[in-house]
Design an enzyme around this catalytic site. Structure first.
Site, PDB file in Angstrom:
ATOM      1  N   HIS A  93       0.847  -1.194   0.000  1.00 41.78           N
ATOM      2  CA  HIS A  93       0.000   0.000   0.000  1.00 41.78           C
ATOM      3  C   HIS A  93       0.876   1.235   0.000  1.00 41.78           C
ATOM      4  O   HIS A  93       1.903   1.291   0.672  1.00 41.78           O
ATOM      5  CB  HIS A  93      -0.898   0.008   1.239  1.00 41.78           C
ATOM      6  CG  HIS A  93      -2.119   0.860   1.046  1.00 41.78           C
ATOM      7  ND1 HIS A  93      -3.272   0.381   0.441  1.00 41.78           N
ATOM      8  CD2 HIS A  93      -2.369   2.151   1.347  1.00 41.78           C
ATOM      9  CE1 HIS A  93      -4.166   1.354   0.400  1.00 41.78           C
ATOM     10  NE2 HIS A  93      -3.646   2.436   0.930  1.00 41.78           N
ATOM     11  N   ASP A 119     -13.679   2.843   6.445  1.00 41.22           N
ATOM     12  CA  ASP A 119     -12.679   3.562   5.658  1.00 41.22           C
ATOM     13  C   ASP A 119     -13.295   4.094   4.361  1.00 41.22           C
ATOM     14  O   ASP A 119     -12.997   5.207   3.944  1.00 41.22           O
ATOM     15  CB  ASP A 119     -11.465   2.687   5.342  1.00 41.22           C
ATOM     16  CG  ASP A 119     -10.401   3.490   4.598  1.00 41.22           C
ATOM     17  OD1 ASP A 119      -9.997   4.545   5.124  1.00 41.22           O
ATOM     18  OD2 ASP A 119     -10.009   3.094   3.497  1.00 41.22           O
ATOM     19  N   ARG A 126     -12.894  12.659   3.689  1.00 43.01           N
ATOM     20  CA  ARG A 126     -11.592  13.318   3.855  1.00 43.01           C
ATOM     21  C   ARG A 126     -11.109  13.919   2.537  1.00 43.01           C
ATOM     22  O   ARG A 126     -10.505  14.998   2.515  1.00 43.01           O
ATOM     23  CB  ARG A 126     -10.545  12.316   4.380  1.00 43.01           C
ATOM     24  CG  ARG A 126     -10.778  11.935   5.836  1.00 43.01           C
ATOM     25  CD  ARG A 126      -9.900  10.765   6.233  1.00 43.01           C
ATOM     26  NE  ARG A 126      -8.501  11.059   6.092  1.00 43.01           N
ATOM     27  CZ  ARG A 126      -7.572  10.173   5.703  1.00 43.01           C
ATOM     28  NH1 ARG A 126      -7.903   8.914   5.445  1.00 43.01           N
ATOM     29  NH2 ARG A 126      -6.327  10.522   5.584  1.00 43.01           N
ATOM     30  N   SER A 178      -6.497   4.564   8.233  1.00 46.77           N
ATOM     31  CA  SER A 178      -7.120   4.284   6.936  1.00 46.77           C
ATOM     32  C   SER A 178      -6.356   3.164   6.218  1.00 46.77           C
ATOM     33  O   SER A 178      -6.932   2.173   5.753  1.00 46.77           O
ATOM     34  CB  SER A 178      -7.117   5.573   6.094  1.00 46.77           C
ATOM     35  OG  SER A 178      -7.318   5.303   4.746  1.00 46.77           O
ATOM     36  N   LYS A 186      -7.617  -1.128   6.170  1.00 53.00           N
ATOM     37  CA  LYS A 186      -7.839  -1.840   4.893  1.00 53.00           C
ATOM     38  C   LYS A 186      -6.941  -3.066   4.806  1.00 53.00           C
ATOM     39  O   LYS A 186      -7.358  -4.133   4.364  1.00 53.00           O
ATOM     40  CB  LYS A 186      -7.490  -0.925   3.708  1.00 53.00           C
ATOM     41  CG  LYS A 186      -8.561   0.060   3.340  1.00 53.00           C
ATOM     42  CD  LYS A 186      -8.303   0.676   1.974  1.00 53.00           C
ATOM     43  CE  LYS A 186      -7.223   1.719   1.945  1.00 53.00           C
ATOM     44  NZ  LYS A 186      -7.573   3.006   2.523  1.00 53.00           N
TER      45      LYS A 186
HETATM   46  N1  URA Z   1      -3.964   5.850   1.472  1.00 53.64           N
HETATM   47  C1  URA Z   1      -5.004   5.445   2.236  1.00 53.64           C
HETATM   48  O1  URA Z   1      -5.515   4.349   2.064  1.00 53.64           O
HETATM   49  N2  URA Z   1      -5.459   6.273   3.174  1.00 53.64           N
HETATM   50  C2  URA Z   1      -4.925   7.478   3.417  1.00 53.64           C
HETATM   51  O2  URA Z   1      -5.390   8.162   4.313  1.00 53.64           O
HETATM   52  C3  URA Z   1      -3.845   7.908   2.626  1.00 53.64           C
HETATM   53  C4  URA Z   1      -3.387   7.066   1.654  1.00 53.64           C
END
Ligand code: URA
Length: 434
Positions: A82, A161, A168, A183, A187
Site C-alpha cells: 500500500h 474507511d 476526507r 485508513s 484496509k
Molecule cells: N492511502 C489510504 O488508504 N489512506 C490514506 O489516508 C492515505 C493514503
C-alpha cells in the site's frame, strides 16, 4: 453518548476512549451520524491529533467495521502493498502482477483518489468494464484461481474507511498521521494478507512533507500491523516530483502496461522492482534482494507479469484487449505539448501542484462522489535533473476543453523551476523500516 460531545472533546484536545471511538465510527457506518458531524470530527482529529493508543483503537475499530478476511483456506501466504498516496503513483498496477507472476498470491484492497493524490481504483476503472466492487466470495475465489486481486472497500470490508476516506478527500482532512495510519492499516488488516509492504511517500506530492514525518508514520503503521500478527515492512520513498512520466488515470494505466512490457520509465521501473523485491522477501520466496530482483525481471521478460495483469483485468470483467491496445481507454480531445521557456536543467517539478492541476482537469474529485474524467492528465518529458533547451516539449496536456487546457498548462509550467547549472536527480528511496 452523543456525537457532538465526542466532537467537542476532540476539538478541545481530549483523548477519546475506545468506546467513544467505536460509538462514533459505527454510528457513521450505520448512517446514524451524518456527514457533517463526521467531517467536523475528522477536522478535530487533524488539528488535535491522536495518541498512539487512540490511533491503534481507531484502526482496529475501522478494520472490524466489516469482516476481517481469513485467507488461510486460499493460500498459506498472501502479500499486499500500500502506498500512502502520491502523484503518478501507479506502482500497485505493476508490482501486483509482477509478484503474482513469481507465484506469490497478491490480495489487495486499494483506495480512490485522495485530494491531489491519485487512487488505484480510479485508475483501474479507466479500463472499460472493469469492476472493483467485489464481494468477499469473489475476492477469495479470484485470489485462489489466479493469485491476484485488486478491489475496493465494500459494505462488508472496511466500510468505515470507505465512508471516511470519501469525506476526507473533499474536506481538507487528509493530512493527519492517525487518519492516514488507521485508513491504510484498517484496509490492510481487513483484506487479510499475511505480509504487507508499505510505500510511505515523503515530499511535496505526499501527505507527509518531510522524511522525518514519513518515518514517524511508517513506524506507527509497522507497529499496528505487527501488533495484529502481520509481517510489515515500510519503504520511505521520494515524492517531490511525479513518479514515472504519466499523471492521470488512463495515462497511468497505459504507463503501467508499458512497464510490465519492460519499457516503462526508468524511475518507475526501478521503484517497482524495489517494492516488489521486498514483497517477495517478506512473503518468504527468498531472503536475498538481488535474487528477488532477478526473478521479477524474468517475470517481466518472459511476459508472465503482463499475462497476470491480463488475467486480473479479465477476472474483474474488464476488457483484456487493453493490454495490447491501451488506446481503447478514454482519450482526451485535446493533446498538446508545452514548450520549455528557457535553457538549463530542471531543478523542481512540484508534484503537489501537478496533482492539483490534474484534479482541476477532472482527473480527481472536488465534491464527494463526483464522476471523474479518466482521459485527462499529463505526460512529462522533462523531470528533475534533465537538461532542457528553450522551445523543447516539457510536458503534454491531455484535456477535454480549451479552458481546462489553458488553466492546467499554466499551472504545471509554474510547478517547474530551472537552474543554469546541473542538478542531480532526487533519490528514489530514503530508508527501509523493518
Ligand atoms: N492511502 C489510504 O488508504 N489512506 C490514506 O489516508 C492515505 C493514503
Amino acid at each position: 453518548m452523543h456525537a457532538v460531545d465526542i466532537i467537542i472533546k476532540k476539538r478541545d484536545g481530549g483523548e477519546l476512549t475506545r468506546q467513544e471511538i467505536e460509538f462514533f465510527v459505527m454510528g457513521v457506518v450505520h448512517g446514524e451520524i451524518p456527514d457533517y458531524q463526521a467531517a467536523a470530527w475528522l477536522m478535530a482529529i487533524v488539528l488535535r491529533g491522536m495518541s498512539k493508543r487512540e490511533t491503534v483503537d481507531l484502526t482496529e475499530v475501522m478494520a472490524r467495521s466489516g469482516d476481517v478476511l481469513d485467507l488461510s483456506d486460499v493460500a498459506p501466504m498472501v502479500v499486499d502493498k500500500h502506498s500512502t498516496g502520491g502523484v503518478g503513483d501507479k506502482v500497485s498496477l505493476v508490482v501486483a502482477p509482477m509478484v503474482a507472476a513469481c507465484g506469490l498470491p497478491v490480495g489487495k484492497m486499494s483506495g480512490r483518489g485522495l485530494s491531489f493524490s491519485g487512487g488505484t481504483l480510479d485508475k483501474l476503472e479507466s479500463i472499460p468494464g472493469l469492476n472493483v466492487h467485489l464481494t468477499i466470495e469473489q475476492f477469495k475465489r479470484q485470489l485462489a484461481t489466479i493469485g491476484i486481486v485488486i478491489a475496493g472497500q465494500t459494505a462488508d470490508l472496511a466500510p468505515a474507511d470507505g465512508i471516511l476516506y470519501a469525506l476526507r478527500d473533499v474536506t481538507g482532512t487528509v493530512e493527519s498521521l492517525p487518519l492516514i495510519a488507521s485508513s491504510v492499516m484498517s484496509k490492510k488488516i481487513a483484506a487479510g494478507a499475511n505480509a504487507i509492504v508499505l510505500d510511505v511517500k515523503a515530499g511535496r506530492g505526499a501527505f507527509m512533507k518531510t522524511v522525518q514525518d514519513a518515518v514517524a508514520l511508517a513506524k506507527v503503521m509497522v507497529e499496528i500491523g505487527e501488533g495484529v500478527g502481520r509481517k510489515v515492512r515500510a519503504a520511505i520513498s521520494d515524492m517531490n516530483q511525479p513518479l514515472g512520466n504519466a499523471v492521470g488515470n488512463a495515462l497511468e494505466v497505459a504507463e503501467a502496461i508499458a512497464t510490465l512490457r519492460g519499457y516503462g520509465p526508468e524511475d518507475l521501473t526501478e521503484h517497482c522492482l524495489t517494492i516488489a523485491a521486498h514483497m517477495l522477501i517478506l512473503g518468504g520466496l527468498t531472503d536475498d534482494e538481488a535474487q528477488a530482483r532477478t526473478r521479477l525481471e524474468e517475470a517481466v521478460r518472459s511476459g508472465a507479469a503482463l499475462e497476470k495483469f491480463r488475467q486480473m483485468v479479465e477476472a474483474q470483467h474488464g476488457d483484456p484487449a487493453v493490454v495490447d491496445h491501451p488506446e481503447i481507454m478514454p482519450r482526451a480531445s485535446i493533446v498538446r505539448s508545452v514548450a520549455a521557456p528557457q535553457d538549463g536543467w530542471v531543478k523542481a517539478l512540484d508534484a503537489m501542484e501537478v496533482g492539483l492541476a490534474a484534479v482541476g482537469l477532472g482527473a480527481g474529485r472536488e465534491k464527494k462522489g463526483q464522476p471523474i474524467d479518466h482521459a485527462v492528465g499529463f505526460l512529462f518529458h522533462k523531470k528533475i535533473g534533465d537538461r532542457v533547451k528553450s522551445g523543447e516539449p516539457l510536458f503534454t496536456v491531455h484535456a477535454n476543453s480549451e479552458a481546462a487546457y489553458q488553466v492546467a498548462s499554466e499551472w504545471v509550467l509554474r510547478a517547474y523551476e530551472f537552474s543554469a547549472t546541473e542538478v542531480p536527480a532526487p533519490p528514489l528511496f530514503y530508508e527501509i523500516i523493518k
